[in-house]
Write a protein that holds these residues in place. Structure first.
Motif, short mmCIF file in Angstrom:
data_model
loop_
_atom_site.label_atom_id
_atom_site.label_comp_id
_atom_site.label_asym_id
_atom_site.label_seq_id
_atom_site.Cartn_x
_atom_site.Cartn_y
_atom_site.Cartn_z
N TYR A 86 0.74 -20.77 -2.98
CA TYR A 86 0.46 -19.91 -4.14
C TYR A 86 0.86 -20.62 -5.43
N TYR B 232 6.44 -3.49 2.82
CA TYR B 232 7.41 -4.57 2.99
C TYR B 232 8.03 -4.78 1.62
N PHE C 175 5.20 -8.42 -7.97
CA PHE C 175 6.54 -8.53 -8.52
C PHE C 175 6.81 -7.47 -9.57
N PHE D 10 11.17 -6.65 -0.87
CA PHE D 10 12.05 -7.79 -0.98
C PHE D 10 12.84 -7.69 -2.29
N TYR E 58 1.90 -19.31 -9.27
CA TYR E 58 2.22 -18.20 -10.16
C TYR E 58 2.57 -18.77 -11.54
N ARG F 116 5.12 -6.46 -0.79
CA ARG F 116 4.07 -7.27 -0.18
C ARG F 116 2.71 -6.65 -0.42
N ASN G 206 -3.13 -7.37 1.24
CA ASN G 206 -3.59 -8.60 1.87
C ASN G 206 -2.43 -9.58 1.79
N TYR G 207 -1.73 -9.75 2.91
CA TYR G 207 -0.48 -10.50 2.81
C TYR G 207 -0.69 -11.93 2.36
N ALA G 208 -1.87 -12.46 2.63
CA ALA G 208 -2.11 -13.83 2.21
C ALA G 208 -2.18 -13.96 0.70
N GLN G 209 -2.37 -12.84 0.00
CA GLN G 209 -2.41 -12.89 -1.46
C GLN G 209 -1.02 -12.96 -2.06
N GLY G 210 -0.02 -12.88 -1.23
CA GLY G 210 1.32 -13.01 -1.79
C GLY G 210 1.93 -11.66 -2.09
N LEU G 211 2.64 -11.59 -3.17
CA LEU G 211 3.50 -10.45 -3.43
C LEU G 211 3.26 -9.86 -4.82
#
Lengths: 114, 113
Positions: free
Chosen positions: B33, A32, A104, A34, B35, A94, A97-102
């Motif tokens: 979250y 995924y 960058f 972005f 950051y 992504r 573990n999608y719950a961990q966020g992204l």
């Protein structure tokens, strides 16, 4: 481990010119992806996203991005930039573990001059 | 419209002091979250939460605690602030969908002297 690389830390472009921001990712599965934009003193805003289907995705404000599985890339483009496009652009992947966020990239700072 | 609100927007703290950064979301998202953003490092995940009562460590949790007392609120706590924690902190919320679009607050600029 997954990662995102944006090779250009800064890009300068004239108003009305085209823009391409490069992004390479490393990920073993189906990504995924972005692009987010950060205007000065603001939080990040979603420009566009890709999961499957047509490799060219349209976003807000005339931005589009093209996914290439063979090149592990997700480059962002705009045909004609405006001074208001001056911002920092982040390519994002992504997490497994999608719950961990992204995950960058470090971002590309775009400066548009009149 | 989805909204994530952070407070305070700016904070100056002394070394060794306690700092609490607050975040409120009206998106009804399960996931939240924290950051931090630093030059040369991009955004790094400190803590996250699956829902009220849960907190999980992210990539750089040392020196930070988190609290999620409700669906809407997620706090980041620096019990003993240090100058290395000077940064811009962003809170975000996201749903449980696979694409997991995140919605970010405007950020808190923290300076620890």
């Amino acid at each position: 481990a997954q990662s995102v690389t944006q090779p250009d830390a800064r890009v300068t472009v004239s108003e009305g010119a085209s823009l391409q921001l490069r992004c390479k990712y490393s990920y073993s599965g189906t990504p995924y992806l972005f692009w987010y934009v950060q205007y000065p003193r603001q939080g990040l805003q979603l420009l566009l996203k890709y999961y499957s289907g047509d490799p060219v995705v349209q976003g807000v404000n005339g931005f589009e991005a093209e996914f290439s599985k063979s090149n592990s890339s997700f480059h962002l483009r705009k045909a004609s930039v405006h001074w208001s496009d001056s911002a920092v652009y982040f390519c994002v992947l992504r997490s497994n573990n999608y719950a961990q966020g992204l995950t960058f990239g470090l971002g590309t700072r775009v400066s548009v001059f009149p | 419209e989805a909204a994530v609100t952070q407070s305070p927007r700016n904070k100056v703290a002394v070394t060794g002091g306690k700092v609490t950064l607050s975040c409120n979301q009206t998106n009804n998202h399960n996931n939240m979250y924290w950051y931090r953003q630093d030059t040369g490092h991009g955004l790094r995940l400190i803590h996250y939460s699956y829902g009220a009562g849960s907190t999980e460590k992210g990539d750089i949790p040392d020196g930070y605690k988190a609290s999620r007392p409700s669906q809407e609120n997620f706090s980041l706590i620096l019990e003993l602030a240090t100058p290395s924690q000077t940064s811009v902190y962003f809170c975000a919320s996201g749903d449980n969908g696979g694409q997991n679009t995140l919605y970010f607050g405007a950020g808190t600029r923290l300076s620890v002297l």
